[in-house]
Design an enzyme around this catalytic site. Structure first.
Site, short mmCIF file in Angstrom:
data_model
loop_
_atom_site.label_atom_id
_atom_site.label_comp_id
_atom_site.label_asym_id
_atom_site.label_seq_id
_atom_site.Cartn_x
_atom_site.Cartn_y
_atom_site.Cartn_z
N SER A 151 -6.32 1.22 3.95
CA SER A 151 -4.98 1.13 4.64
C SER A 151 -4.33 0.21 4.12
O SER A 151 -4.07 0.17 2.95
CB SER A 151 -5.19 1.04 5.95
OG SER A 151 -4.19 1.43 6.83
N ASP A 290 -5.51 12.58 8.60
CA ASP A 290 -5.27 10.97 8.34
C ASP A 290 -3.56 10.86 8.50
O ASP A 290 -2.81 11.97 8.19
CB ASP A 290 -5.37 10.53 6.99
CG ASP A 290 -5.43 9.12 6.61
OD1 ASP A 290 -5.19 8.36 7.77
OD2 ASP A 290 -5.27 8.44 5.65
N HIS A 317 -7.88 8.75 9.55
CA HIS A 317 -7.93 7.47 9.05
C HIS A 317 -9.02 6.68 8.61
O HIS A 317 -9.19 5.89 7.79
CB HIS A 317 -6.62 6.64 9.80
CG HIS A 317 -6.13 5.47 8.85
ND1 HIS A 317 -5.41 5.65 7.93
CD2 HIS A 317 -5.82 4.17 9.26
CE1 HIS A 317 -4.89 4.42 7.49
NE2 HIS A 317 -5.34 3.78 8.27
#
Length: 338
Positions: A151, A290, A317
């Site tokens: 991320s 995601d 995610h």
């Protein structure tokens, strides 16, 4: 209020019930005070510390927490997401990497969880965090290592590869696209999965910037996050702890108050046109559900000369949790190939 503040508020309430405030405790930590540090000054000599090592950053003014697990010729430094999160939600790694003979390093970025919490908001920028990663690399004595970023950590990993590629043995970019605009395009599409009435209400609340509304929070926590952030229920304790410990000041300054509108200093970040400069062996990881478009993960791999990609068909995610077996099968195969 977003998911981070929601969980942080819950943690604060529990701490208050136990007779102490998390916020107040953090504010009074001696480590929050600036001083000049060297690595040798921060770690007791000749004492076993369970792999924990404090590393000086910002030219020795502050210190960050790191922890080594396992041992082996392949060394991996993990960059957590956020901005403002902690290493905790990556704890799934220690169930797989050390057993495979891989040496892994957690690290809480400055302002996060176990590291110092300065009050200087000028520190919360991408260029400053980039230099912090290099300070941590030097402090840990790493070279010819693999950098893993998830991320927001993926943004840092890309930036590091563009500036300090000579130190890398490999690069893993997990669940992060190469630009803010493609991220916003994806999240806007995910909102359309809401029933029409809830979508209209969510848009109305966002138009008023009423992100702290309980109604807004309810839609996010009950209708969107369980689909695109982590699809297992209940969430693993590691994930809950990471969200509860999130630093809201950093998150708001760099991202903004909403998952769907980037108003912070990352709003103009784009690196699609520079991916070709990353020549180290690389892996991109995406997931079907995601909040980052899985097609972006595949596209990124085609733009780097020595990269491959894979997608988790059942993941979101946090696919290291909700598509765990496949995630680590491919991650370990890559790490053993570098």
């Amino acid at each position: 209020m977003n998911r981070r503040s929601f969980l942080a508020a819950g943690a604060a309430s529990l701490a208050a019930a136990a007779g102490k405030s998390i916020t107040a405790s953090a504010a009074t930590l001696p480590s929050s005070q600036p001083s000049s540090h060297r690595v040798d000054d921060l770690n007791p000599p000749g004492i076993r510390t369970a792999g924990i090592r404090m590393v000086p950053v910002v030219g020795g003014k502050y210190k960050v927490w790191t922890k080594r697990l396992g041992s082996g010729p392949i060394k991996v430094l993990l960059l957590h997401g956020g901005p403002g999160f902690s290493h905790e939600y990556l704890e799934a790694m220690e169930s797989f990497l050390p057993q495979a003979g891989i040496e892994m390093y957690y690290y809480d970025q400055l302002g996060c969880n176990n590291s110092d919490h300065p009050g200087d908001t000028s520190l919360w920028t991408l260029p400053r965090y980039l230099e912090e990663v290099e300070e941590v690399r030097r402090g840990l004595g790493l070279d010819n290592f693999v950098l893993y970023g998830h991320s927001w950590g993926g943004i840092l990993a890309m930036e590091y590869a563009l500036h300090y590629q000579q130190h890398l043995r490999g690069l893993v970019i997990s669940n992060m696209t190469a630009g803010t605009q493609s991220y916003l395009k994806r999240t806007a599409a995910l909102k359309l999965q809401l029933p029409p009435a809830k979508l209209a209400r969510l848009n109305a609340l966002e138009a008023k910037r009423d992100y702290d509304s309980p109604e807004y929070e309810k839609i996010m926590m009950e209708d969107l996050y369980p689909k695109m952030i982590c699809r297992i229920h209940p969430w693993p304790n590691s994930v809950d702890r990471a969200f509860a410990h999130a630093n809201q000041t950093i998150y708001v300054q760099m991202q903004g108050k909403s998952e769907f509108l980037v108003t912070g200093n990352l709003k103009n970040w784009e690196r699609w046109d520079r991916l070709h400069e990353i020549k180290v062996k690389a892996l991109t990881i995406g997931a079907r559900y995601d909040e980052m478009d899985p097609e972006d993960m595949k596209k990124m791999a085609t733009l780097m000369p020595n990269a491959t990609s894979f997608l988790c068909p059942n993941g979101s995610h946090l696919c290291m949790w909700d598509d765990q077996a496949l995630y680590f099968q491919h991650l370990l195969a890559f790490l053993n190939s570098v």
